[in-house]
Scaffold this motif. Structure first.
Motif, PDB file in Angstrom:
ATOM      1  N   ASP A 143      54.183  30.364  43.429  1.00 36.77           N
ATOM      2  CA  ASP A 143      54.230  30.629  45.094  1.00 36.77           C
ATOM      3  C   ASP A 143      53.537  31.540  45.497  1.00 36.77           C
ATOM      4  OD1 ASP A 143      56.564  28.563  45.729  1.00 36.77           O
ATOM      5  OD2 ASP A 143      57.494  29.790  44.286  1.00 36.77           O
ATOM      6  N   ALA A 144      53.003  32.392  44.461  1.00 37.80           N
ATOM      7  CA  ALA A 144      52.176  33.711  44.770  1.00 37.80           C
ATOM      8  C   ALA A 144      51.500  34.075  43.470  1.00 37.80           C
ATOM      9  CB  ALA A 144      52.814  34.804  45.766  1.00 37.80           C
ATOM     10  N   VAL A 145      50.509  34.734  43.658  1.00 36.13           N
ATOM     11  CA  VAL A 145      50.104  35.488  42.291  1.00 36.13           C
ATOM     12  C   VAL A 145      49.410  36.981  42.482  1.00 36.13           C
ATOM     13  CG1 VAL A 145      47.944  35.346  40.661  1.00 36.13           C
ATOM     14  CG2 VAL A 145      48.828  33.357  41.514  1.00 36.13           C
ATOM     15  N   VAL A 146      50.200  37.965  41.872  1.00 36.75           N
ATOM     16  CA  VAL A 146      49.834  39.229  42.160  1.00 36.75           C
ATOM     17  C   VAL A 146      48.826  39.585  41.147  1.00 36.75           C
ATOM     18  CG1 VAL A 146      50.737  41.710  42.024  1.00 36.75           C
ATOM     19  CG2 VAL A 146      52.023  39.956  42.932  1.00 36.75           C
ATOM     20  N   VAL A 147      47.559  40.099  41.082  1.00 39.13           N
ATOM     21  CA  VAL A 147      46.477  40.529  40.635  1.00 39.13           C
ATOM     22  C   VAL A 147      46.422  41.969  40.246  1.00 39.13           C
ATOM     23  CG1 VAL A 147      43.973  40.170  39.813  1.00 39.13           C
ATOM     24  CG2 VAL A 147      45.242  38.445  41.073  1.00 39.13           C
ATOM     25  N   VAL A 148      46.509  42.322  39.240  1.00 38.86           N
ATOM     26  CA  VAL A 148      46.556  43.819  38.742  1.00 38.86           C
ATOM     27  C   VAL A 148      45.343  44.205  38.687  1.00 38.86           C
ATOM     28  CG1 VAL A 148      47.530  45.712  37.489  1.00 38.86           C
ATOM     29  CG2 VAL A 148      48.803  43.568  37.854  1.00 38.86           C
ATOM     30  N   ALA A 149      44.845  45.205  39.565  1.00 39.21           N
ATOM     31  CA  ALA A 149      43.488  45.574  39.497  1.00 39.21           C
ATOM     32  C   ALA A 149      43.312  47.146  39.038  1.00 39.21           C
ATOM     33  CB  ALA A 149      42.670  45.306  40.702  1.00 39.21           C
ATOM     34  N   ASP A 150      42.282  47.251  38.380  1.00 34.50           N
ATOM     35  CA  ASP A 150      42.207  48.889  37.862  1.00 34.50           C
ATOM     36  C   ASP A 150      41.126  49.404  38.717  1.00 34.50           C
ATOM     37  OD1 ASP A 150      41.285  51.147  36.754  1.00 34.50           O
ATOM     38  OD2 ASP A 150      40.544  50.459  34.722  1.00 34.50           O
ATOM     39  N   ALA A 151      41.824  50.471  39.824  1.00 32.76           N
ATOM     40  CA  ALA A 151      40.865  50.917  40.670  1.00 32.76           C
ATOM     41  C   ALA A 151      39.892  51.771  39.951  1.00 32.76           C
ATOM     42  CB  ALA A 151      41.673  52.025  41.409  1.00 32.76           C
ATOM     43  N   ALA A 152      39.785  52.038  38.749  1.00 33.62           N
ATOM     44  CA  ALA A 152      38.622  53.096  38.196  1.00 33.62           C
ATOM     45  C   ALA A 152      37.355  52.101  37.794  1.00 33.62           C
ATOM     46  CB  ALA A 152      39.108  53.695  36.937  1.00 33.62           C
ATOM     47  N   HIS A 153      37.808  50.848  37.720  1.00 35.43           N
ATOM     48  CA  HIS A 153      36.583  49.827  37.092  1.00 35.43           C
ATOM     49  C   HIS A 153      36.934  48.749  38.254  1.00 35.43           C
ATOM     50  CE1 HIS A 153      37.416  52.304  33.517  1.00 35.43           C
ATOM     51  NE2 HIS A 153      36.016  52.207  33.594  1.00 35.43           N
ATOM     52  N   LEU A 154      37.108  48.673  39.462  1.00 32.86           N
ATOM     53  CA  LEU A 154      37.231  47.631  40.394  1.00 32.86           C
ATOM     54  C   LEU A 154      36.313  46.256  40.241  1.00 32.86           C
ATOM     55  CD1 LEU A 154      39.397  47.393  42.673  1.00 32.86           C
ATOM     56  CD2 LEU A 154      37.608  48.290  44.091  1.00 32.86           C
ATOM     57  N   ALA A 155      35.005  46.406  40.030  1.00 31.24           N
ATOM     58  CA  ALA A 155      34.255  45.328  39.865  1.00 31.24           C
ATOM     59  C   ALA A 155      34.758  44.315  38.727  1.00 31.24           C
ATOM     60  CB  ALA A 155      32.849  45.473  39.858  1.00 31.24           C
ATOM     61  N   ARG A 156      35.275  44.984  37.740  1.00 26.93           N
ATOM     62  CA  ARG A 156      35.650  44.282  36.470  1.00 26.93           C
ATOM     63  C   ARG A 156      37.016  43.394  36.828  1.00 26.93           C
ATOM     64  NH1 ARG A 156      36.573  48.221  31.577  1.00 26.93           N
ATOM     65  NH2 ARG A 156      34.568  48.750  32.122  1.00 26.93           N
ATOM     66  N   SER A 157      37.797  43.916  37.521  1.00 31.29           N
ATOM     67  CA  SER A 157      39.067  43.364  37.940  1.00 31.29           C
ATOM     68  C   SER A 157      38.662  42.163  39.140  1.00 31.29           C
ATOM     69  CB  SER A 157      40.145  44.403  38.422  1.00 31.29           C
ATOM     70  OG  SER A 157      40.198  45.237  37.277  1.00 31.29           O
ATOM     71  N   LEU A 158      37.868  42.285  39.941  1.00 32.38           N
ATOM     72  CA  LEU A 158      38.020  41.429  40.998  1.00 32.38           C
ATOM     73  C   LEU A 158      37.249  39.963  40.960  1.00 32.38           C
ATOM     74  CD1 LEU A 158      37.235  43.823  43.935  1.00 32.38           C
ATOM     75  CD2 LEU A 158      39.341  42.964  43.260  1.00 32.38           C
ATOM     76  N   TYR A 159      36.749  39.897  39.564  1.00 35.61           N
ATOM     77  CA  TYR A 159      36.047  38.609  39.366  1.00 35.61           C
ATOM     78  C   TYR A 159      37.301  37.595  39.459  1.00 35.61           C
ATOM     79  CZ  TYR A 159      33.091  34.974  37.575  1.00 35.61           C
ATOM     80  OH  TYR A 159      32.266  33.670  37.394  1.00 35.61           O
ATOM     81  N   LEU A 160      38.289  37.837  38.814  1.00 39.65           N
ATOM     82  CA  LEU A 160      39.367  36.917  38.790  1.00 39.65           C
ATOM     83  C   LEU A 160      39.890  36.605  40.250  1.00 39.65           C
ATOM     84  CD1 LEU A 160      41.529  35.390  37.354  1.00 39.65           C
ATOM     85  CD2 LEU A 160      42.760  37.583  36.996  1.00 39.65           C
ATOM     86  N   VAL A 161      39.840  37.705  41.057  1.00 37.60           N
ATOM     87  CA  VAL A 161      40.295  37.595  42.485  1.00 37.60           C
ATOM     88  C   VAL A 161      39.102  36.502  43.103  1.00 37.60           C
ATOM     89  CG1 VAL A 161      40.584  38.718  44.822  1.00 37.60           C
ATOM     90  CG2 VAL A 161      41.397  39.810  42.535  1.00 37.60           C
TER      91      VAL A 161
END
Length: 306
Positions: A143-161
């Protein structure tokens, strides 16, 4: 003769897909489901490895969880009940039936998916994440997806988003490692980042259990809203390389809009010593001085023993 399993090609490799792999909804609402009730919304927890995803999972479920192989695979997946007591309403019901009543105990069925940087699988773990989030029928997805992202390496985490925003998934970004980001002189504006991403962003610290209530409310509000429209990319006219370039450009734009600071690490004492020790002139002189000091200490200590 049995049929050969379907395969997906990724980076020149072939990963077999089980034709009878159960979806998230079938596994969580079936006899092998977790502690949450059969009607509980299913929330998937996704993100890259080592961003605090498992810590957040444990904090939300209070260790009321089961970890084991996903049916039909050898991939470990955690499932548990995310229970909370609502102290407000997030619905727009004219006549509330009681499902949104104040002080009523609610629960989600939380699924901790294997860590992945993207929905382009390079391993069986990542393949399972893609299968449950993308390849499954829309009605069988979380029903929803919570994507956990690292604030120190934000670009690395946001491709999935970026990839998830191209679907109809309700996405909430949980921002962790904020203390590490501050040490690196990076400040994240969660409101500006949320506006750029087109989905809620919640700053939290799962180790200290800070921000969990805000995450709960963000997920409840996301579930109360209609299914979001996919992010417009013009993907139909793009090849794979151009599509990746578009996603990276979108991520870069979001990071630029949502962060301030150079990101340069603060200079530590060790860094200052290294500057001298590795200097082309001062380094050798420091080495000779240390060797002379060691020689003097050795001869001074050994002299009384001779």
């Amino acid at each position: 003769m049995s049929e050969a399993p379907e395969v997906t090609r990724t980076g020149g490799r072939q990963l077999p897909i089980s034709p009878k792999l159960p979806t998230v909804r079938a596994a969580c609402h079936g006899p092998v489901g977790a502690d949450a009730g059969a009607g509980a919304p299913i929330i998937a927890l996704a993100g890259a490895p080592n961003v605090g995803k498992s810590t957040l999972f444990n904090a939300l479920t209070g260790l009321r969880a089961t970890t084991g192989n996903w049916p039909g695979t050898t991939v470990d997946v955690g499932r548990g009940a995310w229970r909370f007591k609502a102290d407000d309403r997030v619905c727009a019901c004219v006549e509330c039936s009681g499902e949104c009543a104040v002080n009523r105990v609610h629960e989600f069925s939380l699924v901790d998916l294997p860590g992945t940087y993207s929905l382009d699988p390079l391993s069986r773990d990542e393949e399972l994440t893609r299968t449950l989030l993308v390849d499954a029928p829309v009605a069988e997805r979380p029903d929803a997806v919570v994507v956990v992202a690292d604030a120190a390496h934000l670009a690395r985490s946001l491709y999935l988003v970026a990839q998830l925003r191209e679907t109809t998934h309700r996405v909430v970004v949980a921002l962790t490692m904020n203390d590490v980001a501050r040490k690196a002189s990076i400040e994240v504006d969660s409101y500006a980042l949320a506006e750029s991403l087109g989905c809620p962003v919640v700053v939290l610290d799962p180790r200290r259990r800070q921000g969990l209530d805000n995450l709960t409310r963000a997920v409840r509000e996301a579930l109360a809203r209609p299914t979001p429209s996919p992010r417009l990319t013009g993907a139909a006219a793009l090849d794979d390389l151009s599509r990746d370039d578009e996603r990276f450009a979108w991520v870069e734009s979001a990071v630029r809009a949502g962060t301030t600071g150079s990101g340069a690490e603060r200079v530590s004492t060790s860094d200052r010593v290294d500057r001298v020790a590795t200097h082309p002139v001062a380094g050798p002189l420091l080495f000779l001085a240390v060797m002379w000091l060691v020689f003097q200490v050795t001869t001074t200590v050994a002299a009384p023993l001779q």
